[in-house]
Enzyme design. Structure first.
Site, short mmCIF file in Angstrom:
data_model
loop_
_atom_site.label_atom_id
_atom_site.label_comp_id
_atom_site.label_asym_id
_atom_site.label_seq_id
_atom_site.Cartn_x
_atom_site.Cartn_y
_atom_site.Cartn_z
N SER A 18 58.82 39.36 48.73
CA SER A 18 58.33 40.06 49.93
C SER A 18 57.48 41.27 49.56
CB SER A 18 59.54 40.54 50.75
OG SER A 18 60.35 41.38 49.93
N TYR A 191 48.43 44.33 31.53
CA TYR A 191 47.23 44.84 30.89
C TYR A 191 46.99 44.15 29.54
CZ TYR A 191 45.46 48.10 34.28
OH TYR A 191 44.85 48.62 35.40
N HIS A 254 50.65 50.47 30.71
CA HIS A 254 49.29 49.90 30.72
C HIS A 254 48.31 50.71 29.85
CE1 HIS A 254 50.77 47.36 33.79
NE2 HIS A 254 50.32 47.97 34.86
#
Ligand code: NDP
Ligand code: BG6
Length: 507
Positions: A18, A191, A254
């Site tokens: 969700s 990433y 990242h």
């Protein structure tokens, strides 16, 4: 461990179905995987799993906000086929309760039993935990207990961030390694799956390494800037974001992955072990960032209907979570010592931009007066020499060398800024398969289904990443009152002062 590309049945479970990630990236990428034929042969079921009271139709409706119906009739057929595979299973008792997982197990088994004459072949289960990290351990334990079927091939994919700090990363590592074999566990930092991350490796360790590889060191580089800027905020994501903030969300993972690829020594091989060993070795040389070398900010309201972070109904009214941070780190090794690495990440800023730039030193003995250029991330009107190499993910995938040439034509001998762009698309071969351009998650989901760990994170690496950010996440993030900045602006000006201080120190 099976490497089969043929199963009787493949189940891909999206936990947190969700949520924001599921809508923006997971389902759209699974759809692309499906259209591109990346699922192993066999019947496929995709199960969305979450606590929200949704029906399968509700989930489809949400998914269709980001997976648009194609016009082309043959693509439309694939689209309809894809949605037939996706069903919703409710985690009615929450992610910490075995009952929820017993329901999931029942739903998976039901589909696996219905495989007609494919009996005798194996079934593959991929359970993707895209939940807030506070639920990772509960999910991991319950999956193992209720959904890990030794008669099937099981894999679990866990999202970043892996822990909140060094201590919790160690605890998570202990839990995960106690439950799963390394080969069945995929820690995802998307990433690593990005095209531009791989371009850094190609540039540094491929053909150009003899001529250009030398640029990657303190001898040439004055400072390195890594920027992550998004024009949207954390709307609706407070359940996750408010507990984590931007440092844990994107900087410690990242941005560090990009830095590792740009600064590590050459890996022994392009293998999971080779790559993670090179990254871990580099990370061990990174000094823990000092709290005084960090600025944290939070967005306030902007123009029009842009609401302040704290006004979001999923966020605490007095939240100190940062939606912007700038930090300076140093790598204590022969190649990089004394070079400031300026990292900046922010939500609700003026542009979408993700890039890593090596800013080269000025030529102190130049015959010419050197042109200057605006450095894009400065809120202030600062100018620096136009002399850099950028690996850019957004707004477009690019590798750009900024330099200066003689002003073309004219009588005067003057230099003017110019850019050399590598034409990444010119490498296209005309072969449809070779030229296919997968998105990062699409690439990683395919890899996980094929049991390839090359572009995933090693648990040890996840732990070492935290030592760099330990003081920031314990002494600054959610402790210090963040500086406010306007939604849609360039961020707090204090961040520029931080860089200026470190760059000037080196000059
Ligand atoms: P969300 O805030 O959207 O949370 C995902 C789902 O988890 C929600 O739909 C909700 O589902 C459930 N949830 C929310 N808060 C809680 C809570 N406090 N306790 C238990 N369950 C909760 O987060 P995202 O989808 O953005 O992120 C999920 C994970 O994915 C994070 O680890 C994040 O780092 C990672 N990620 C996110 C990206 C993105 O673009 N959003 C990109 C890359 C990684 P329900 O209530 O129905 O159970
Ligand atoms: C996720 C973060 O890991 O990366 C998000 O949780 C962020 O906050 C996203 O928006 C950015 O990913 P990308 O691929 O769009 O740069």
């Amino acid at each position: 461990m099976s490497q089969s590309s043929e199963y009787a049945h493949v189940t891909f479970v999206v936990m947190g179905a969700s949520g924001d990630l599921a809508k923006k990236k997971t389902f759209p990428c699974l759809y692309r995987n499906f259209c591109h034929g990346d699922f192993p042969n066999g019947q496929v079921s995709i199960l969305g799993f979450a606590r929200s009271k949704l029906s399968t139709e509700d989930l489809h409706k949400k998914m269709k906000e980001t997976i648009k119906e194609p016009q082309d009739p043959s693509e439309k057929q694939k689209y309809d086929e894809f949605f037939k595979l996706v069903e919703y299973v409710r985690a009615e008792n929450g992610y910490d309760h075995p009952e929820s997982y017993a329901t999931l197990e029942k739903e998976m088994s039901k589909r696996e039993e219905n495989i007609g004459d494919a009996k005798g072949k194996e079934c593959l289960r991929v359970l993707y935990v895209a939940l807030p990290p506070s639920s990772f351990e509960d999910a991991a334990k319950n999956i193992k207990q209720a959904c890990w079927n030794t008669e099937k091939v099981n894999r679990v994919i866990i999202e970043k961030p892996f822990g909140r700090d060094t201590k919790s990363a160690r605890e998570l590592a202990k839990t995960l390694t106690g439950l799963y074999n390394k080969a069945d566990l995929f820690l995802v930092d998307h990433y690593l799956g990005k095209e531009i991350a791989k371009q850094i490796l190609a540039f540094r360790f491929g053909e150009s390494s003899t001529a250009l590889g030398g640029m990657f060191s303190r001898n040439s580089v004055e400072y390195v800037a890594v920027q992550f800027k998004e024009t949207f905020g954390a709307e609706g994501r407070g359940g996750y974001f408010d507990q984590f903030g931007i440092v844990r969300d994107v900087m410690e993972n990242h941005l560090m992955e990009f830095i590792c690829f740009a600064t590590m020594e050459q890996p022994t091989a392009l293998t999971p072990e080779g790559l993670s060993e090179a990254r871990i070795n580099l990370l061990k040389s990174v000094a823990t960032i000092k709290p005084e070398d960090v600025v944290v900010g939070q967005y306030g309201a902007g123009k029009g209907d842009k609401k302040a972070y704290r006004e979001d109904e999923t966020v605490q009214d007095d939240s100190k979570a940062s939606t912007f941070a700038a930090a300076v780190l140093y790598i204590n090794n022969d190649r990089w010592s004394d070079v400031p690495f300026y990292l900046m990440a922010g939500k609700a800023l003026d542009e979408d931009r993700v890039e890593l730039t090596l800013h080269f030193k000025d030529n102190q003995k130049s015959l010419f007066s050197l042109p200057e250029a605006h450095v894009k991330f400065f809120a202030k009107d600062l100018k620096l020499p136009h002399n850099s190499l950028t690996f850019r993910d957004k707004p477009a995938e690019e590798v750009v060398l900024a330099t200066s040439t003689k002003q073309h034509g004219g009588y005067a001998f003057e230099l003017a800024p110019t850019e050399l762009k590598l034409d990444l698309k010119s490498t296209r071969s005309g072969d449809k398969d070779k030229d296919y351009d997968p998105q990062s998650y699409e690439f990683l989901f395919k890899a996980a289904m094929e049991n390839d760990q090359t572009w995933f994170v090693d648990m040890k690496e996840a732990e070492v990443q935290w030592h760099v950010w330990e003081d920031v996440v314990t002494q600054v993030e959610q402790v210090v009152e963040p500086v406010m900045y306007e939604y849609g602006s360039k961020g707090p000006k204090e961040a520029d002062d931080l860089l200026a201080k470190h760059v000037q120190r080196r000059r």
